[in-house]
Each structure stands twice: as C-alpha cells, then as structure tokens.
Design a protein around this motif. Structure first.
Motif, PDB file in Angstrom:
ATOM      1  N   GLY A  26       0.833  -1.203   0.000  1.00  0.00           N
ATOM      2  CA  GLY A  26       0.000   0.000   0.000  1.00  0.00           C
ATOM      3  C   GLY A  26       0.865   1.250   0.000  1.00  0.00           C
ATOM      4  O   GLY A  26       1.685   1.436   0.903  1.00  0.00           O
ATOM      5  N   ASN A  27       0.693   2.065  -1.027  1.00  0.00           N
ATOM      6  CA  ASN A  27       1.420   3.330  -1.116  1.00  0.00           C
ATOM      7  C   ASN A  27       0.481   4.422  -0.615  1.00  0.00           C
ATOM      8  O   ASN A  27      -0.455   4.806  -1.310  1.00  0.00           O
ATOM      9  CB  ASN A  27       1.819   3.572  -2.582  1.00  0.00           C
ATOM     10  CG  ASN A  27       2.464   4.933  -2.778  1.00  0.00           C
ATOM     11  OD1 ASN A  27       2.836   5.592  -1.817  1.00  0.00           O
ATOM     12  ND2 ASN A  27       2.584   5.347  -4.026  1.00  0.00           N
ATOM     13  N   TRP A  28       0.755   4.913   0.586  1.00  0.00           N
ATOM     14  CA  TRP A  28      -0.174   5.886   1.195  1.00  0.00           C
ATOM     15  C   TRP A  28       0.085   7.308   0.712  1.00  0.00           C
ATOM     16  O   TRP A  28      -0.656   8.218   1.056  1.00  0.00           O
ATOM     17  CB  TRP A  28      -0.071   5.805   2.733  1.00  0.00           C
ATOM     18  CG  TRP A  28      -0.559   4.501   3.288  1.00  0.00           C
ATOM     19  CD1 TRP A  28      -1.091   3.454   2.582  1.00  0.00           C
ATOM     20  CD2 TRP A  28      -0.576   4.089   4.667  1.00  0.00           C
ATOM     21  NE1 TRP A  28      -1.421   2.419   3.440  1.00  0.00           N
ATOM     22  CE2 TRP A  28      -1.121   2.790   4.712  1.00  0.00           C
ATOM     23  CE3 TRP A  28      -0.181   4.695   5.864  1.00  0.00           C
ATOM     24  CZ2 TRP A  28      -1.284   2.084   5.917  1.00  0.00           C
ATOM     25  CZ3 TRP A  28      -0.354   4.004   7.055  1.00  0.00           C
ATOM     26  CH2 TRP A  28      -0.898   2.708   7.079  1.00  0.00           C
ATOM     27  N   TYR A  78       1.300  -5.402 -10.187  1.00  0.00           N
ATOM     28  CA  TYR A  78       0.550  -4.487 -11.036  1.00  0.00           C
ATOM     29  C   TYR A  78       0.030  -3.347 -10.170  1.00  0.00           C
ATOM     30  O   TYR A  78      -0.420  -3.581  -9.033  1.00  0.00           O
ATOM     31  CB  TYR A  78      -0.643  -5.192 -11.723  1.00  0.00           C
ATOM     32  CG  TYR A  78      -1.552  -4.160 -12.349  1.00  0.00           C
ATOM     33  CD1 TYR A  78      -1.224  -3.578 -13.573  1.00  0.00           C
ATOM     34  CD2 TYR A  78      -2.680  -3.693 -11.665  1.00  0.00           C
ATOM     35  CE1 TYR A  78      -2.002  -2.570 -14.107  1.00  0.00           C
ATOM     36  CE2 TYR A  78      -3.466  -2.681 -12.199  1.00  0.00           C
ATOM     37  CZ  TYR A  78      -3.125  -2.123 -13.415  1.00  0.00           C
ATOM     38  OH  TYR A  78      -3.885  -1.100 -13.924  1.00  0.00           O
ATOM     39  N   GLY A  79       0.086  -2.131 -10.670  1.00  0.00           N
ATOM     40  CA  GLY A  79      -0.476  -0.993  -9.949  1.00  0.00           C
ATOM     41  C   GLY A  79      -1.258  -0.094 -10.881  1.00  0.00           C
ATOM     42  O   GLY A  79      -0.852   0.139 -12.026  1.00  0.00           O
ATOM     43  N   GLY A  80      -2.388   0.388 -10.380  1.00  0.00           N
ATOM     44  CA  GLY A  80      -3.222   1.286 -11.177  1.00  0.00           C
ATOM     45  C   GLY A  80      -4.677   0.994 -10.930  1.00  0.00           C
ATOM     46  O   GLY A  80      -5.244   0.103 -11.545  1.00  0.00           O
ATOM     47  N   SER A  81      -5.241   1.721  -9.961  1.00  0.00           N
ATOM     48  CA  SER A  81      -6.672   1.609  -9.631  1.00  0.00           C
ATOM     49  C   SER A  81      -7.111   0.178  -9.313  1.00  0.00           C
ATOM     50  O   SER A  81      -8.212  -0.240  -9.698  1.00  0.00           O
ATOM     51  CB  SER A  81      -7.537   2.210 -10.742  1.00  0.00           C
ATOM     52  OG  SER A  81      -7.252   3.589 -10.890  1.00  0.00           O
ATOM     53  N   VAL A  82      -6.256  -0.562  -8.610  1.00  0.00           N
ATOM     54  CA  VAL A  82      -6.694  -1.876  -8.102  1.00  0.00           C
ATOM     55  C   VAL A  82      -7.663  -1.603  -6.951  1.00  0.00           C
ATOM     56  O   VAL A  82      -7.396  -0.782  -6.069  1.00  0.00           O
ATOM     57  CB  VAL A  82      -5.508  -2.730  -7.603  1.00  0.00           C
ATOM     58  CG1 VAL A  82      -6.017  -4.031  -6.980  1.00  0.00           C
ATOM     59  CG2 VAL A  82      -4.549  -3.029  -8.751  1.00  0.00           C
ATOM     60  N   LEU A 140       0.584  -3.046  -6.284  1.00  0.00           N
ATOM     61  CA  LEU A 140       0.941  -1.826  -5.563  1.00  0.00           C
ATOM     62  C   LEU A 140      -0.331  -0.981  -5.577  1.00  0.00           C
ATOM     63  O   LEU A 140      -0.827  -0.613  -6.639  1.00  0.00           O
ATOM     64  CB  LEU A 140       2.103  -1.100  -6.246  1.00  0.00           C
ATOM     65  CG  LEU A 140       2.587   0.197  -5.588  1.00  0.00           C
ATOM     66  CD1 LEU A 140       2.950  -0.012  -4.121  1.00  0.00           C
ATOM     67  CD2 LEU A 140       3.805   0.755  -6.325  1.00  0.00           C
ATOM     68  N   ILE A 141      -0.830  -0.719  -4.388  1.00  0.00           N
ATOM     69  CA  ILE A 141      -2.173  -0.151  -4.264  1.00  0.00           C
ATOM     70  C   ILE A 141      -2.079   1.262  -3.702  1.00  0.00           C
ATOM     71  O   ILE A 141      -1.481   1.463  -2.636  1.00  0.00           O
ATOM     72  CB  ILE A 141      -3.046  -1.010  -3.298  1.00  0.00           C
ATOM     73  CG1 ILE A 141      -2.792  -2.523  -3.474  1.00  0.00           C
ATOM     74  CG2 ILE A 141      -4.513  -0.644  -3.413  1.00  0.00           C
ATOM     75  CD1 ILE A 141      -3.157  -3.096  -4.800  1.00  0.00           C
ATOM     76  N   GLY A 142      -2.677   2.229  -4.378  1.00  0.00           N
ATOM     77  CA  GLY A 142      -2.683   3.598  -3.878  1.00  0.00           C
ATOM     78  C   GLY A 142      -3.947   3.863  -3.078  1.00  0.00           C
ATOM     79  O   GLY A 142      -4.070   3.491  -1.914  1.00  0.00           O
TER      80      GLY A 142
HETATM   81  C1  PEP Z   1      -0.037   4.068  -7.059  1.00  0.00           C
HETATM   82  O1  PEP Z   1       0.034   5.228  -6.713  1.00  0.00           O
HETATM   83  O2  PEP Z   1       0.983   3.357  -7.088  1.00  0.00           O
HETATM   84  C2  PEP Z   1      -1.347   3.541  -7.437  1.00  0.00           C
HETATM   85  C3  PEP Z   1      -1.405   2.391  -8.037  1.00  0.00           C
HETATM   86  O3  PEP Z   1      -2.423   4.342  -7.135  1.00  0.00           O
HETATM   87  P1  PEP Z   1      -3.956   3.939  -7.318  1.00  0.00           P
HETATM   88  O4  PEP Z   1      -4.147   2.554  -6.787  1.00  0.00           O
HETATM   89  O5  PEP Z   1      -4.717   4.955  -6.516  1.00  0.00           O
HETATM   90  O6  PEP Z   1      -4.258   4.012  -8.781  1.00  0.00           O
END
Ligand code: PEP
Length: 249
Positions: A8-10, A209-213, A231-233
C-alpha cells in the motif's frame, strides 16, 4: 514459487493519528495470507509504523530516498537514515516522482544503486503514459525504462528487486488495465528480463501491477499467471478495501 506481495502506497496522506488508526485496524483485521503485506506511509510517520508493526508480519517501506549517503541535500532522506529506523524497503521511480519531481532514468539508476548497495529492497515502478499506449509504443517505453535504470545490475542484485508495472493512465484515475493487458505486459517484462539475463532471474522476480486496483477487480487481476500482486494507492487508505484486496491474492 515467487513471493507474492500486496503493498500500500499511502502517498502524502494520513497524519500521525490517522496513521496510527489505520495501522491498528490493519493489524487487527489482517487476513490469513501467504502474500507479503507492505505499507508505505509518509516519511514522518515511518518510525511510528515500524514501532507499531514490530510484532506484525506487515512490512514498512519508504516512498522515496536520496542516492547520497549524507550531505547538503535539503529536504532529502538517505538509505542509512531509513535503515537506522528499521525501514529496509523503498519504492523508487513512482510515476508521481517522475512527473512532478523530474526523476528520470539516470537519477533512478543512482537511487537504485544506492539502495542496493545498502542491501535494501527496491520496489521499482515504471509504466507508460496514455499517449504511449494509444500509439502502440508501450512495450518499447517499458523496455527502455527497465534497460535504462536497472539492466546494469548484476544478476545476484535482482534478489532485492521487486518490479511494479504501473501504467500512468491507470494511476488514481479509476481506470484499470484489463487483466489481459496486465498479463500481456507482465509476460513481456519477464521475456525482456530473460533476454537480458536468464530464465532464473525472469522467473524469480516478483512483478506487481499498480493502477486503480480495487476490491472489485483485484481477484481477476491477481489471477493472471505473471501478476504477483499489487501496488495499491487509493484503496490502501481504507482498511476494509485493503484487506479485501489482500484476501484476493
Ligand atoms: C499508485 O500510486 O501506485 C497507485 C497504483 O495508485 P492507485 O491505486 O490509486 O491508482
């Protein structure tokens, strides 16, 4: 079997009290999982997180670091400073660092080298922008980002590398790559690594994978064979959403 990770990327969210609340909630509700769980609070709250999670399996990562050991770099944080407070993992190359703070491949090479020299683990982020995908240049962009910043590494250094493919057009936009798009790119990344190194490195590296998960799409994305987690934002800022995503792996 590759290590599966949900991180989790806060970002620049959560003050001290809010960080403490979320850490407590996560500790209490962490589902049983074989995946490694990582949280990356903002710099000032890292000591709190390390302390709070002392007896937890949840790991703590920093969102950035400087490449120098120490010196006149106002506002920056070194690898030694992170290690000194018990943080051994760092996110480097996030698209927001690239876009808003001018971080390019050359700078990221220095940062990656500095982190690995201290035996830290690096979550290395990369991914194409919308225009690059629309024009069909996304594979070339991704290949170049990897080649320019991390393909100089020795084979044994890859044990401390975690990759995070994050298409810029999907970050914080609510737009997600389809599971098929994610799988296609992850397989391409693995093939590119195999060509540059060998099968062992390619098969061993964890690719997130990261991007609106979100809770609603995590399971399908994580089910793809070359996707080893996320990677979850935004969704990592709410305990229920983040734990549901962790359960999905
Ligand atoms: C991120 O910042 O790495 C990311 C994936 O953000 P989000 O999940 O909000 O798209």
């Amino acid at each position: 079997m590759r290590t599966q990770i949900v991180a989790g990327n806060w970002k620049m969210n959560k003050n001290l009290e809010e960080t403490e609340v979320l850490l407590s909630e996560l500790s209490a509700k962490l589902p049983d999982t074989n995946a490694e769980v990582i949280v990356a609070p903002t710099f000032v709250n890292l000591p709190l997180a390390v302390n709070h999670l002392q007896n937890s399996v949840i790991q703590v990562a920093a969102q950035n670091m400087h490449f120098a050991e120490s010196g006149a770099y106002t506002g920056e944080i070194s690898a030694d400073m992170l290690l000194n407070i018990g943080v051994e993992t760092v996110i480097l190359g996030h698209s927001e660092r690239r876009a808003y703070f001018g971080e390019d491949d050359a700078l990221l090479t220095q940062k990656v080298d500095a982190a690995l020299a201290k035996n830290m683990r690096v979550i290395f982020c990369f991914g194409e922008e919308l225009g690059e995908r629309k024009s069909g240049g996304h594979f070339e962009v991704v290949e170049n980002q990897l080649k320019n910043a991390i393909f100089h590494l020795e084979k044994e250094q890859w044990k401390n590398i975690i990759l995070a493919y994050e298409p810029v057009w999907a970050i914080g936009t609510g737009e997600t790559a389809t599971p098929e798009q994610a799988q296609e790119m992850h397989a391409f990344i693995r093939k590119t690594i195999e060509e540059a190194y060998d099968e062992e490195v390619a098969a061993g590296v964890t690719i997130l994978y990261g991007g609106s998960v979100k809770p609603g799409n995590a399971e399908e994305i994580f089910s793809k064979p070359d996707v080893d987690g996320g990677l979850i934002g935004g969704a990592s800022l709410k305990c229920d959403d983040f734990t549901t995503i962790i359960k999905a792996i």
